[in-house]
Design a protein around this motif. Structure first.
Motif, short mmCIF file in Angstrom:
data_model
loop_
_atom_site.label_atom_id
_atom_site.label_comp_id
_atom_site.label_asym_id
_atom_site.label_seq_id
_atom_site.Cartn_x
_atom_site.Cartn_y
_atom_site.Cartn_z
N UNK A 240 -19.50 10.96 29.56
CA UNK A 240 -20.39 9.80 29.71
C UNK A 240 -21.05 9.77 31.08
N UNK A 241 -20.82 10.80 31.89
CA UNK A 241 -21.34 10.80 33.26
C UNK A 241 -22.51 11.76 33.42
N UNK A 242 -23.21 12.06 32.34
CA UNK A 242 -24.47 12.79 32.40
C UNK A 242 -25.56 11.88 31.86
N UNK A 243 -26.77 12.07 32.31
CA UNK A 243 -27.75 11.00 32.33
C UNK A 243 -28.02 10.37 30.97
N UNK A 244 -28.36 11.13 29.95
CA UNK A 244 -28.70 10.50 28.67
C UNK A 244 -27.47 9.86 28.03
N UNK A 245 -26.35 10.57 28.03
CA UNK A 245 -25.12 10.02 27.46
C UNK A 245 -24.74 8.72 28.15
N UNK B 91 -17.64 5.63 16.15
CA UNK B 91 -16.31 5.92 16.65
C UNK B 91 -15.78 4.86 17.61
N UNK B 92 -16.49 3.74 17.73
CA UNK B 92 -15.98 2.59 18.46
C UNK B 92 -15.83 2.77 19.96
N UNK C 77 -13.16 3.07 27.83
CA UNK C 77 -13.27 4.51 27.60
C UNK C 77 -14.53 5.07 28.25
N UNK C 78 -15.61 4.34 28.13
CA UNK C 78 -16.88 4.79 28.70
C UNK C 78 -16.77 4.98 30.20
N UNK C 79 -16.13 4.07 30.88
CA UNK C 79 -16.06 4.11 32.33
C UNK C 79 -14.91 4.94 32.87
N UNK C 80 -13.86 5.14 32.05
CA UNK C 80 -12.67 5.82 32.54
C UNK C 80 -12.40 7.15 31.82
N UNK C 81 -12.22 7.09 30.50
CA UNK C 81 -11.76 8.29 29.79
C UNK C 81 -12.84 9.35 29.65
N UNK D 161 -15.45 9.78 31.88
CA UNK D 161 -16.08 10.02 33.18
C UNK D 161 -15.19 10.96 33.97
N UNK D 162 -15.70 12.13 34.29
CA UNK D 162 -14.88 13.19 34.88
C UNK D 162 -14.11 12.75 36.13
N UNK D 163 -14.81 12.12 37.04
CA UNK D 163 -14.17 11.73 38.29
C UNK D 163 -13.05 10.73 38.04
N UNK D 164 -13.26 9.79 37.13
CA UNK D 164 -12.23 8.80 36.81
C UNK D 164 -11.02 9.45 36.16
N UNK D 165 -11.25 10.43 35.30
CA UNK D 165 -10.14 11.13 34.64
C UNK D 165 -9.27 11.83 35.67
N UNK D 166 -9.90 12.53 36.60
CA UNK D 166 -9.13 13.26 37.60
C UNK D 166 -8.41 12.31 38.57
N UNK D 167 -9.05 11.21 38.91
CA UNK D 167 -8.39 10.24 39.78
C UNK D 167 -7.18 9.64 39.09
N UNK D 168 -7.30 9.35 37.80
CA UNK D 168 -6.17 8.78 37.05
C UNK D 168 -5.03 9.77 36.97
N UNK D 169 -5.34 11.04 36.73
CA UNK D 169 -4.30 12.06 36.66
C UNK D 169 -3.61 12.23 38.00
N UNK D 170 -4.39 12.14 39.08
CA UNK D 170 -3.82 12.26 40.42
C UNK D 170 -2.94 11.05 40.74
#
Length: 344
Positions: free
Chosen positions: A181-186, A310-311, A316-320, A322-331
């Motif tokens: 979700x972190x690329x422009x059109x998506x 798919x609801x 999910x849009x802001x966290x799951x 979004x690449x940077x958010x995913x990596x921060x959460x894992x860290x």
């Protein structure tokens, strides 16, 4: 052909693997799995392949492989700026090491996922001044700079048996079972559906070349079996001139695709130096009959339908997705260390 697809559990790899399989290739994957759970919709059926960090690849991983399609990377400009050393370590050094291992193992074709971002502030703002593959490379982010360095090093590795091909993808869009979700059109379609606003933080003037994930998959599949003389050690822009659009134009097409939404251009981040229109004719000349099938408007409609079906939620849009958010959460959870490797 037995094809090693790195990044097979990523946004593009998840779309590409079934396209390669449908073309008759035996696909084996290789992925660190950092974004394997970023699934929207039914879980995808992945090709077999180990969960391994790109930096830890060995000769065994390329043994018996006819060709490599190398997608795996830290593919996010904000992430690259936050951790430039990691970006160069993974995107540059590990990629070149993989190519050396592949060449030593007898792999004959190495398709490298580069990016049109290598042109940076290249200009090309009118139809008579489109950026070709011979234009000066002016990357403005560590991510794009890492791609330039890999292209240079792969060129040095090329020889009579080893053919690297540099696929400079335009900015990807479209639905993938493993969403970004972190690329422009998506991103703009998601904002439109979730808030009713097509939110543009820049001034909307930068030009962007866009290309659907499915068209990228088709292009790589075509380049895989193209005659050697057509692709050997060459760079190709991957996309279509019809999808050279300004950010403001993208936003307008999203608003048309998502009824009831409106365009909001805040301009708070100012003008973006990454602005370019791209010429894609070289690949069409090398691969007769190839052309991209998806327009930006079609992609916006597809995404809106998938998000509804798919609801997609705001979380999910802001966290799951979004690449940077995913990596921060894992860290933060202690799942990965400071080098983004999984903790054992």
């Amino acid at each position: 052909m037995r094809v090693l697809l790195t990044g097979h559990q990523g946004y593009l790899g998840t779309v590409m693997a079934p396209v390669l399989t449908a073309a008759g290739h035996e696909v084996v994957g290789l992925d660190a799995g950092l974004f394997a759970d970023c699934v929207l919709g039914p879980p995808p059926a992945d090709p077999p392949g180990p969960r391994v960090d790109l930096r830890d690849v060995t000769a065994d991983h390329v043994a018996g492989v006819d060709a490599v399609i190398h997608l795996a990377a830290l593919s996010n400009d904000p992430l690259g700026s936050l951790a430039p050393d990691l970006t160069y370590d993974i995107n540059h050094h590990a990629s070149v090491r993989l190519a050396r291992l592949a060449r030593d193992a007898g792999v004959r074709r190495f398709l490298y996922a580069s990016t049109c971002s290598v042109y940076g502030a290249a200009g090309g703002s009118d139809s008579a001044n489109l950026v070709t593959e011979d234009a000066p490379l002016r990357p403005v982010t560590p991510y794009a700079e890492s791609k330039v360095r890999v292209e240079d090093d792969l060129h040095a590795l090329s020889d009579g048996d080893f053919s690297p091909v540099f696929m400079r993808n335009a900015t990807a869009f479209g639905y993938s079972p493993r969403l970004r979700a972190d690329i422009v059109l998506n991103n703009l379609v998601g904002h439109a559906l979730l808030s009713g606003e097509v939110l543009v933080l820049s001034d909307g003037t930068p030009w962007r070349p866009l290309v659907h994930a499915a068209d990228i998959a088709r292009a790589f599949t075509a380049a895989l079996t193209a005659p050697r003389e057509a692709v050997h050690d060459r760079a190709f822009n991957i996309g279509s001139e019809i999808n050279n659009v300004t950010v403001a134009e993208i936003a307008e097409q999203v608003a048309e695709a998502v009824s009831g939404s409106k365009v909001v251009i805040t301009g708070e981040t100012g003008a973006d130096p990454r602005s370019y229109r791209v010429d894609f004719s070289r690949f069409r000349a090398a691969i007769p009959g190839f052309d991209c099938e998806w327009t930006v408007k079609q992609g916006a409609l597809e995404l809106a339908d998938a998000y509804r079906k798919f609801g997609l939620t705001r979380e999910d849009f802001e966290q799951r997705f979004t690449r940077l958010a995913v990596l921060r959460a894992a860290s933060d959870a202690g799942a990965v260390d400071e080098t983004l490797r999984w903790r054992r």
